[in-house]
Design an enzyme around this catalytic site. Structure first.
Site, mmCIF file in Angstrom:
data_model
loop_
_atom_site.group_PDB
_atom_site.id
_atom_site.type_symbol
_atom_site.label_atom_id
_atom_site.label_comp_id
_atom_site.label_asym_id
_atom_site.label_seq_id
_atom_site.Cartn_x
_atom_site.Cartn_y
_atom_site.Cartn_z
ATOM 1 N N VAL A 175 0.837 10.312 -5.303
ATOM 2 C CA VAL A 175 1.026 11.693 -4.845
ATOM 3 C C VAL A 175 2.411 12.161 -5.304
ATOM 4 C CG1 VAL A 175 0.883 13.229 -2.853
ATOM 5 C CG2 VAL A 175 -0.368 11.064 -2.834
ATOM 6 N N ARG A 208 0.833 -1.213 0.000
ATOM 7 C CA ARG A 208 0.000 0.000 0.000
ATOM 8 C C ARG A 208 0.868 1.263 0.000
ATOM 9 N NH1 ARG A 208 -3.463 2.295 4.756
ATOM 10 N NH2 ARG A 208 -5.001 3.565 3.650
ATOM 11 N N GLU A 259 2.928 14.387 3.732
ATOM 12 C CA GLU A 259 1.963 13.342 3.325
ATOM 13 C C GLU A 259 1.765 12.276 4.397
ATOM 14 O OE1 GLU A 259 3.248 11.508 -0.415
ATOM 15 O OE2 GLU A 259 3.746 13.481 -1.186
ATOM 16 N N HIS A 292 0.526 4.512 -2.370
ATOM 17 C CA HIS A 292 0.337 5.869 -1.829
ATOM 18 C C HIS A 292 1.481 6.796 -2.213
ATOM 19 C CE1 HIS A 292 -2.992 5.163 1.393
ATOM 20 N NE2 HIS A 292 -3.216 4.509 0.289
ATOM 21 N N SER A 296 -8.363 -15.299 4.060
ATOM 22 C CA SER A 296 -7.321 -15.452 3.030
ATOM 23 C C SER A 296 -6.497 -14.169 2.934
ATOM 24 C CB SER A 296 -8.014 -15.768 1.693
ATOM 25 O OG SER A 296 -7.132 -15.724 0.612
ATOM 26 N N HIS A 299 -6.224 -5.691 -2.571
ATOM 27 C CA HIS A 299 -6.985 -5.879 -1.335
ATOM 28 C C HIS A 299 -7.203 -7.358 -1.017
ATOM 29 C CE1 HIS A 299 -8.728 -1.505 -1.259
ATOM 30 N NE2 HIS A 299 -7.425 -1.555 -1.111
ATOM 31 N N THR A 300 -6.575 -8.224 -1.757
ATOM 32 C CA THR A 300 -6.584 -9.652 -1.402
ATOM 33 C C THR A 300 -5.757 -9.898 -0.142
ATOM 34 O OG1 THR A 300 -6.071 -11.891 -2.151
ATOM 35 C CG2 THR A 300 -4.626 -10.181 -2.962
ATOM 36 N N ASP A 328 -10.125 -9.646 2.901
ATOM 37 C CA ASP A 328 -10.450 -10.894 2.198
ATOM 38 C C ASP A 328 -10.468 -11.974 3.280
ATOM 39 O OD1 ASP A 328 -10.606 -13.089 0.553
ATOM 40 O OD2 ASP A 328 -8.709 -12.736 -0.491
ATOM 41 N N SER A 379 8.048 10.589 -1.676
ATOM 42 C CA SER A 379 7.539 11.717 -0.882
ATOM 43 C C SER A 379 6.722 11.255 0.324
ATOM 44 C CB SER A 379 6.700 12.676 -1.750
ATOM 45 O OG SER A 379 5.681 11.967 -2.410
ATOM 46 N N PRO A 430 -7.404 7.998 -3.906
ATOM 47 C CA PRO A 430 -8.840 7.689 -3.956
ATOM 48 C C PRO A 430 -9.329 7.310 -2.555
ATOM 49 C CG PRO A 430 -7.539 5.921 -4.954
ATOM 50 C CD PRO A 430 -6.578 7.030 -4.632
ATOM 51 N N ASN A 469 -2.735 8.166 5.243
ATOM 52 C CA ASN A 469 -1.413 7.572 5.481
ATOM 53 C C ASN A 469 -1.157 7.249 6.945
ATOM 54 O OD1 ASN A 469 -0.675 7.531 2.811
ATOM 55 N ND2 ASN A 469 0.157 9.611 2.844
ATOM 56 N N ASP A 504 8.128 9.014 -5.908
ATOM 57 C CA ASP A 504 9.332 9.812 -5.626
ATOM 58 C C ASP A 504 9.731 9.762 -4.152
ATOM 59 O OD1 ASP A 504 7.294 11.219 -4.437
ATOM 60 O OD2 ASP A 504 8.048 13.191 -5.054
HETATM 61 C C1 HEM Z 1 -8.887 1.768 -5.826
HETATM 62 C C2 HEM Z 1 -8.773 2.639 -4.863
HETATM 63 C C3 HEM Z 1 -8.343 2.276 -3.482
HETATM 64 C C4 HEM Z 1 -8.931 2.669 -2.328
HETATM 65 C C5 HEM Z 1 -10.124 3.599 -2.203
HETATM 66 C C6 HEM Z 1 -8.223 2.039 -1.252
HETATM 67 C C7 HEM Z 1 -8.505 2.234 0.091
HETATM 68 C C8 HEM Z 1 -7.936 1.511 1.114
HETATM 69 C C9 HEM Z 1 -8.302 1.627 2.504
HETATM 70 C C10 HEM Z 1 -9.324 2.599 3.073
HETATM 71 C C11 HEM Z 1 -7.584 0.709 3.197
HETATM 72 C C12 HEM Z 1 -7.688 0.389 4.681
HETATM 73 C C13 HEM Z 1 -6.693 1.160 5.492
HETATM 74 C C14 HEM Z 1 -6.938 0.921 6.968
HETATM 75 O O1 HEM Z 1 -8.068 1.134 7.404
HETATM 76 O O2 HEM Z 1 -6.009 0.536 7.686
HETATM 77 C C15 HEM Z 1 -6.760 0.007 2.244
HETATM 78 C C16 HEM Z 1 -5.899 -0.986 2.568
HETATM 79 C C17 HEM Z 1 -5.041 -1.567 1.672
HETATM 80 N N1 HEM Z 1 -4.873 -1.220 0.358
HETATM 81 FE FE1 HEM Z 1 -6.066 -0.011 -0.706
HETATM 82 N N2 HEM Z 1 -7.225 1.280 -1.759
HETATM 83 C C18 HEM Z 1 -7.252 1.382 -3.122
HETATM 84 C C19 HEM Z 1 -6.357 0.810 -4.008
HETATM 85 C C20 HEM Z 1 -5.283 0.064 -3.638
HETATM 86 C C21 HEM Z 1 -4.211 -0.320 -4.516
HETATM 87 C C22 HEM Z 1 -4.072 0.115 -5.975
HETATM 88 C C23 HEM Z 1 -3.360 -1.087 -3.792
HETATM 89 C C24 HEM Z 1 -2.083 -1.748 -4.212
HETATM 90 C C25 HEM Z 1 -1.877 -2.242 -5.399
HETATM 91 C C26 HEM Z 1 -3.909 -1.190 -2.463
HETATM 92 C C27 HEM Z 1 -3.373 -1.944 -1.446
HETATM 93 C C28 HEM Z 1 -3.895 -2.004 -0.169
HETATM 94 C C29 HEM Z 1 -3.424 -2.935 0.841
HETATM 95 C C30 HEM Z 1 -2.386 -4.021 0.631
HETATM 96 C C31 HEM Z 1 -4.126 -2.646 2.004
HETATM 97 C C32 HEM Z 1 -3.990 -3.327 3.377
HETATM 98 C C33 HEM Z 1 -3.057 -2.522 4.250
HETATM 99 C C34 HEM Z 1 -2.802 -3.105 5.633
HETATM 100 O O3 HEM Z 1 -3.028 -4.300 5.855
HETATM 101 O O4 HEM Z 1 -2.362 -2.350 6.502
HETATM 102 N N3 HEM Z 1 -5.058 -0.449 -2.394
HETATM 103 N N4 HEM Z 1 -6.986 0.530 0.990
#
Ligand code: HEM
Length: 328
Positions: free
Chosen positions: A73, A65, A91, A69, A249, A195-196, A246, A79, A165, A97, A77
């Site tokens: 932004v 993630r 940031e 992030h 899993s 998000h898997t 998920d 940042s 986003p 973040n 780089d």
């Molecule tokens: C499509 C728009 C996206 C939105 C709105 C979004 C939003 C979020 C949010 C709100 C969380 C939960 C953070 C928390 O509450 O701790 C999250 C977690 C996560 N996101 Fe996204 N995300 C997006 C795209 C992505 C992308 C493109 C990736 C990577 C390729 C990604 C990877 C992850 C991962 C791995 C987590 C789990 C983080 C953890 O376990 O601490 N996300 N995301």
């Protein structure tokens, strides 16, 4: 005659080679950028990442993630790594973040690299390589990471809010957000597959459980049994509890995220929104059956390389930070 054929073949090869070289240049990054300047760079990063992830596998998700992030932004780089100062909120301290983790992995890799080859390897490249190596360490897909990114000198909290986003975005907003970074609708649905793995805090989705339209209602697009289940975990106002995105899993990098979304159990509105566009919906449906799994993993590799190219600084732009949390 034979000679002129040979000459033609040779010229075609030359044109092709120049074209490929140009393409690499146009993107600014190349594979094994540090091959001469710091031959052990990628090994050091891989080893550091392995050391941390083998002890704390749940760090793989926030490190993936972090790369996302960073790239959204001001481009990839580094940042996202800069600390706030007395005159600037960076940031890192913006709301989205505040749940990032794993900075210690980046710092450990940087410290080891500064010993081996001082001032050579950028923090932005470390973030990109650590994300890849962390996912690989939990048996996820491997993608090649062209390197040569340089570090930015600017990090502004409000830019994280306007460029990342949000979990409550609808499909139109998500597509626009990705398009503004040069990413397609397919990249959106594929990269959402990140998000898997990992978790989401209750604060990112409790509006769907308790007050969806301001009238104490639930989100009708979410499976009602799942809503009941989530209500048990997340009481109104809970800011500390989190759930797996998920379920069952969340440490396995597979395509089951799409099965979850297809069952209307996507945790965020942004996950659920993938059912609201014909292209993304078709992808969710395709990838939710086991035969779609390898397609997803291949697509993910491709989209990650694209994401890693966003707005990179190369050549003499930016700098190579000595410490990732502050500009030189
Ligand atoms: C499509 C728009 C996206 C939105 C709105 C979004 C939003 C979020 C949010 C709100 C969380 C939960 C953070 C928390 O509450 O701790 C999250 C977690 C996560 N996101 Fe996204 N995300 C997006 C795209 C992505 C992308 C493109 C990736 C990577 C390729 C990604 C990877 C992850 C991962 C791995 C987590 C789990 C983080 C953890 O376990 O601490 N996300 N995301």
């Amino acid at each position: 005659m034979a000679n002129s054929k040979l000459l033609l073949a040779f010229s075609l090869h030359l044109v092709l080679a120049l074209f490929v070289f140009d393409l690499a240049n146009a993107q600014g990054l190349k594979l094994e950028f540090y091959k001469k300047s710091c031959p052990s760079a990628e090994y050091i990063i891989k080893k550091t990442t392995k050391d941390f992830i083998s002890r704390a596998p749940t760090l793989a998700a926030p490190l993936l993630r972090m790369h996302f992030h960073d790239c959204f932004v001001r481009g990839c780089d580094g940042s996202v790594l800069l600390n706030s100062t007395s005159s600037n909120q960076a940031e890192k301290d913006a709301i989205p973040n505040q749940t990032l983790r794993g900075y210690q992995v980046i710092d450990a890799a940087k410290a080891a690299l500064e010993k081996a080859c001082p001032g050579v390897v950028s923090c932005a490249d470390i973030v990109a390589l650590v994300a890849r190596d962390a996912v690989l360490e939990i048996n996820g897909p491997f993608w090649s990471v062209p390197t040569g990114r340089r570090d930015g000198r600017v990090s502004i909290a409000s830019e994280a809010l306007t460029n990342l986003p949000a979990p409550f975005f609808n499909i139109t907003q998500l597509i626009a957000s990705f398009a503004s970074k040069g990413l397609s609708v397919k990249d959106l649905v594929v990269l959402s597959g990140g998000h898997t793995i990992g978790i989401g805090h209750c604060t990112s989705f409790t509006n769907r459980l308790y007050n969806f339209t301001g009238r104490g209602d639930t989100d009708p697009s979410m499976d009602q049994n799942y809503i009941a289940n989530l209500k048990n975990r997340c009481k109104p106002g809970d800011t500390t509890t989190f759930v797996q995105m998920d379920p069952g899993s969340s440490q396995k990098f597979d395509s089951s995220y799409y099965t979850v979304v297809g069952k209307r159990r996507g945790l965020f509105q942004s996950d659920a929104a993938l059912l609201d566009d014909s292209t993304t919906r078709a992808y969710v449906q395709l990838s939710s059956n086991p035969s779609g799994s390898s397609t997803f993993l291949n697509d993910f590799e491709e989209s990650m390389v694209k994401m890693g190219n966003i707005g990179v600084l190369t050549g003499s732009s930016g700098e190579i930070r000595k410490q990732c949390s502050r500009i030189n």
